[in-house]
Design an enzyme around this catalytic site. Structure first.
Site, PDB file in Angstrom:
ATOM      1  CB  SER A 113      -5.525   3.751   0.667  1.00  0.00           C
ATOM      2  OG  SER A 113      -5.216   2.496   0.082  1.00  0.00           O
TER       3      SER A 113
ATOM      4  CG  HIS B  47      -1.904   5.765  -1.174  1.00  0.00           C
ATOM      5  ND1 HIS B  47      -0.617   6.295  -1.139  1.00  0.00           N
ATOM      6  CD2 HIS B  47      -1.804   4.506  -0.686  1.00  0.00           C
ATOM      7  CE1 HIS B  47       0.215   5.389  -0.638  1.00  0.00           C
ATOM      8  NE2 HIS B  47      -0.472   4.287  -0.364  1.00  0.00           N
TER       9      HIS B  47
ATOM     10  CG  ASP C 232      -1.812   0.910  -1.039  1.00  0.00           C
ATOM     11  OD1 ASP C 232      -0.678   1.360  -0.754  1.00  0.00           O
ATOM     12  OD2 ASP C 232      -2.857   1.277  -0.480  1.00  0.00           O
TER      13      ASP C 232
ATOM     14  CG  MET D 108       0.154  -4.605  -2.144  1.00  0.00           C
ATOM     15  SD  MET D 108      -0.824  -5.157  -0.749  1.00  0.00           S
ATOM     16  CE  MET D 108      -1.351  -3.575  -0.065  1.00  0.00           C
TER      17      MET D 108
ATOM     18  CG  HIS E 183       2.948   2.483  -1.184  1.00  0.00           C
ATOM     19  ND1 HIS E 183       2.269   2.209  -0.001  1.00  0.00           N
ATOM     20  CD2 HIS E 183       4.224   2.049  -0.985  1.00  0.00           C
ATOM     21  CE1 HIS E 183       3.093   1.634   0.857  1.00  0.00           C
ATOM     22  NE2 HIS E 183       4.287   1.519   0.287  1.00  0.00           N
TER      23      HIS E 183
ATOM     24  CG  MET F 289       3.990  -1.822  -0.528  1.00  0.00           C
ATOM     25  SD  MET F 289       2.399  -1.872   0.328  1.00  0.00           S
ATOM     26  CE  MET F 289       1.380  -1.045  -0.891  1.00  0.00           C
TER      27      MET F 289
ATOM     28  CG  MET G  56       5.270   1.643   5.095  1.00  0.00           C
ATOM     29  SD  MET G  56       3.778   1.735   4.099  1.00  0.00           S
ATOM     30  CE  MET G  56       2.635   0.649   4.912  1.00  0.00           C
TER      31      MET G  56
ATOM     32  N   GLY H  90      -4.943  -3.284   4.253  1.00  0.00           N
ATOM     33  CA  GLY H  90      -5.617  -2.166   4.878  1.00  0.00           C
ATOM     34  C   GLY H  90      -6.251  -2.597   6.189  1.00  0.00           C
TER      35      GLY H  90
ATOM     36  CG  ASP I  39       0.219   3.941   3.532  1.00  0.00           C
ATOM     37  OD1 ASP I  39      -0.929   3.683   3.922  1.00  0.00           O
ATOM     38  OD2 ASP I  39       0.719   3.453   2.496  1.00  0.00           O
TER      39      ASP I  39
ATOM     40  N   GLY J 189      -7.284   4.632   4.163  1.00  0.00           N
ATOM     41  CA  GLY J 189      -8.152   3.739   3.407  1.00  0.00           C
ATOM     42  C   GLY J 189      -9.452   3.496   4.131  1.00  0.00           C
TER      43      GLY J 189
HETATM   44  C1  DX5 Z   1      -0.892  -0.977   3.392  1.00  0.00           C
HETATM   45  C2  DX5 Z   1      -1.138   0.120   2.396  1.00  0.00           C
HETATM   46  C3  DX5 Z   1      -1.999   1.217   2.885  1.00  0.00           C
HETATM   47  C4  DX5 Z   1      -3.388   0.806   3.255  1.00  0.00           C
HETATM   48  C5  DX5 Z   1      -3.874   1.745   4.314  1.00  0.00           C
HETATM   49  O1  DX5 Z   1       0.112  -1.812   2.915  1.00  0.00           O
HETATM   50  O2  DX5 Z   1       0.101   0.701   2.003  1.00  0.00           O
HETATM   51  O3  DX5 Z   1      -2.040   2.274   1.932  1.00  0.00           O
HETATM   52  O4  DX5 Z   1      -4.293   0.843   2.198  1.00  0.00           O
HETATM   53  O5  DX5 Z   1      -5.117   1.301   4.766  1.00  0.00           O
HETATM   54  P1  DX5 Z   1      -5.697   1.816   6.159  1.00  0.00           P
HETATM   55  O6  DX5 Z   1      -5.828   3.296   6.063  1.00  0.00           O
HETATM   56  O7  DX5 Z   1      -7.005   1.116   6.235  1.00  0.00           O
HETATM   57  O8  DX5 Z   1      -4.731   1.404   7.230  1.00  0.00           O
HETATM   58 ZN    ZN Z   2       0.108   2.542   0.706  1.00  0.00          ZN
END
Ligand code: DX5
Ligand code: ZN
Length: 232
Positions: free
Chosen positions: A16, A41, A43, A45, A74, A76, A142, A149, A176, A198
C-alpha cells in the site's frame, strides 16, 4: 452463478503506497517493484466516507506513468458512481469501491475497461455480496476500519473470506489492513490470495526480504483450491 475457476489463484502481494514517502512516490514505486511487489495498492480517501484525505485521479495518472506493475486502486469515497470512470481513465487496473457506498459502480468500472472489486468494512455483513459475485473480479475484505494505515489486524473478519469461498467464488479475494508476516498465514488459510500491506513492508528495513517471507507464508497456507469447489 459465480464463475468457475479457470486457473489456480496465485498469491499476490500488494504494497500500500499509503505508507510510502509521498514526496518520493516514483522512487518508492520503483524500489517496491524491485523488491517483488505484484500489484501497487493505491488508497483513495475522500474525507467523507472515511475521516482522511489522500489522492485524486491526477496522482493515479502520475503513478501509472512510472509504474511497471498493475495499479490496484481502492476508492474509499462516498460517490464512486461519480468518480469511477476518472480513476479507470487515470490507469486503474483493478478498481474497488465499497459495498457501503454505491455498489452499482462495479458495472461502470467494468464498462470503463477495468477489473471491478467490491470492498466490505469490518462491521459490514458479507451476505449482500453473494448475488453480486458474478459481476465481480475481486472482493476486498477489510481487516481494519478503513481510513488509516498502521492499525491492528482484526481476525474476526476471516470467516467472511471462508463464506465467500464456500459460495464458490473463484475470483481474487484481497485482505487489507494489518497484514504482516504474523497475520498473513491465517488470512491465506481462510482463502485470501491478494494481500495488501503498508506499514509491514514500508516500515521494514528489508522490503525484498519482507515481501519474500510474506509470499512464502501465504503460499504455505493458501487454501483456495481446497475450499473453492466448482460453482455448479
Ligand atoms: C486502510 C487502507 C489500507 C492501509 C493498510 O484504509 O485501505 O490499504 O494502507 O495499511 P497497513 O498495512 O499499515 O494496515
Ligand atoms: Zn486499501
Amino acid at each position: 452463478m459465480p464463475r468457475p475457476a479457470t486457473k489456480p489463484l496465485s498469491v499476490k502481494i500488494a504494497p500500500s503506497l499509503l505508507s510510502a514517502d509521498f514526496a518520493h512516490l516514483a522512487r518508492d514505486v520503483a524500489r517496491v517493484e524491485d523488491a517483488g511487489a505484484d500489484w501497487l495498492h493505491v488508497d483513495v480517501m475522500d474525507g467523507h466516507f472515511v475521516p482522511n484525505l489522500t489522492i485524486g485521479p491526477p496522482v493515479v495518472a502520475a503513478l501509472k506513468a512510472v509504474a511497471r506493475r498493475p495499479l490496484d486502486v481502492h476508492i474509499m469515497i462516498t460517490d464512486p458512481v461519480r468518480y469511477a470512470r476518472d480513476y479507470v481513465a487515470a490507469g486503474a487496473h483493478m478498481l474497488t469501491c465499497h459495498l457501503e457506498t454505491q455498489p452499482e459502480a462495479i458495472d461502470l468500472i467494468r464498462a470503463a475497461g477495468a477489473l471491478a472489486g467490491l470492498a466490505v468494512s469490518p462491521q459490514t455483513d458479507i451476505a449482500p455480496v453473494r448475488e453480486l459475485l458474478p459481476r465481480l473480479d475481486m472482493v476486498l475484505v477489510m481487516s481494519v476500519n478503513p481510513g488509516f494505515g498502521g492499525q491492528g489486524f482484526m481476525p474476526e473478519v476471516l470467516p467472511k473470506i471462508e463464506r465467500l469461498r464456500s459460495w464458490g467464488f473463484a475470483g481474487d479475494i484481497e485482505i487489507d489492513g494489518g497484514i504482516s508476516p504474523t497475520t498473513i498465514g491465517d488470512a491465506a488459510a481462510a482463502g485470501a490470495n491478494v494481500f495488501v500491506a503498508g506499514s509491514a513492508i514500508f516500515r521494514s528495513p528489508d522490503w525484498e526480504g519482507t515481501i519474500r517471507r510474506m509470499r512464502e507464508l501465504a503460499g504455505n497456507r493458501l487454501s483456495v483450491g481446497a475450499s473453492c469447489p466448482d460453482a455448479s
